[in-house]
Design an enzyme around this catalytic site. Sequence first.
Site, short mmCIF file in Angstrom:
data_model
loop_
_atom_site.label_atom_id
_atom_site.label_comp_id
_atom_site.label_asym_id
_atom_site.label_seq_id
_atom_site.Cartn_x
_atom_site.Cartn_y
_atom_site.Cartn_z
N LYS A 100 0.86 -1.20 0.00
CA LYS A 100 0.00 0.00 0.00
C LYS A 100 0.88 1.22 0.00
O LYS A 100 1.99 1.22 0.52
CB LYS A 100 -0.88 0.00 1.26
CG LYS A 100 -1.98 1.03 1.27
CD LYS A 100 -3.10 0.70 0.29
CE LYS A 100 -4.38 0.37 0.94
NZ LYS A 100 -5.41 -0.24 0.17
N1 GLU Z 1 -7.38 -0.10 -3.20
C1 GLU Z 1 -8.09 -1.31 -3.36
C2 GLU Z 1 -8.05 -2.12 -2.07
O1 GLU Z 1 -7.82 -1.62 -1.00
C3 GLU Z 1 -7.64 -2.07 -4.60
C4 GLU Z 1 -6.21 -2.51 -4.57
C5 GLU Z 1 -5.72 -3.10 -5.90
O2 GLU Z 1 -6.52 -3.25 -6.80
O3 GLU Z 1 -4.53 -3.39 -5.96
O4 GLU Z 1 -8.33 -3.28 -2.09
#
Ligand code: GLU
Length: 424
Positions: A111
């Site tokens: 993240k």
């Molecule tokens: N931001 C989204 C999540 O928290 C998608 C993450 C992604 O597709 O890599 O799951």
Amino acid sequence: MIQERRKSSNVLLDTALQEFYGAADEMGLNERLISILSHSERRVQVSIPVEMDDGSVNVFEGYRVQHSTALGPSKGGIRYDVEVDMDECEALAMLMTWKCSLAGIPYGGGKGGIACDPLNMSKKEKEKMSRTYGARISPIVGKWSDIPAPDMNTSGQEMVWIMDTISKMRGDLEPSLLTGKPVSFWGSKGRNEATGRGVATCGLEFMKMLGKNPDSMTAIVQGFGNVGSYTAKTLNEAGVKVVAISDISGSYYSEGGIDIRKAFEVIHSNPKKILTGFEKVGNCEKIDNDLFVEADFLFPCARDGMINRNTAGNIKVRYIVEGANGPITPEADEILADKGVIIVPDFLANSGGVIGSYFEWAQNLQGEFWSEDEYNRKLVNIMKGNFRRVWDYAEVKHVRMRRAATMAAIQRVADVVEMRGTFL
Ligand code: GLU
């Protein structure tokens, strides 16, 4: 020697760690694996100088955390928000590891984000910030190493800026470097709606397990951003009456059901994409807090910590499906459990986003473009299967769904770490 267990003063990180330790202990996971998985493989911080429209220079702090690459490249979004910091990214990266593991896709968890106030920045300022962030994290991202995606306050546009910058730096177009791209530029039909569609699918599957017809169910959808809006739309299309919605402009209630189509019109005509003035055109009333409305289901799709020790006691629903990441604090979790509320955890309920990202990446690698029908069909099938699996596992293990999902997710990662070993 057994390493002391980590604690954090950051609420989100501490919650993630405590849930991990709780599940690990319940499973009897060995201390070696507990130590490894309670730490992130890589935590990177970057400074992002941006010349603002008024000529001044602001230096923003950016982050990217790779919690685990045991199952594959780390995968996870990039968020723009005032509260972003390293610990928050680390907590959310860990959550991504469990999300991808549980979803059965070949990714680890990551993240990233930038501490900024995107709603008060111009497009030009956001472009410069996104491009410099992309350049700074370029050494650690890639289609086989770490694959970013949109998250809170980011969308296809930010992904294009980052991908374009990194592609130009590398002298090679890199579509599979990140996901959540616009359909017109290597994105996939269905990806934009995928998270909300997945959240709603979990809710509908939940209703089926309860023997309820969606037509007889009412729901509150908190948050009307990308996740909340498509959750509300999908629920509504399946016959569920959405009685309340909200965003930073306020909460809106209609006993007869919110006109979701009108709500979309309002956000699309607002430059900040919010519901301001919806009560005037949406045949609904503005209320203090949609969380406290009477309904069968609540879908918290706003942000973390909204359901906490101050709000949990007044919640009247019996079932909650978490659309946001971490919307319920651990204290609130206990208060709700005492009230008999059943909760579908975030990393199961909102995994449609990353499952959809996996579809996009797979198409990019093969130079394929699927139809929206094919994409949605596959997504809904996987979501239904995963929901059932966790539901059954919770019954067998006599634990709540969050615990069952965490245990199942940790098991897959732990098995692979054991096979791959700890070298590197
Ligand atoms: N931001 C989204 C999540 O928290 C998608 C993450 C992604 O597709 O890599 O799951």
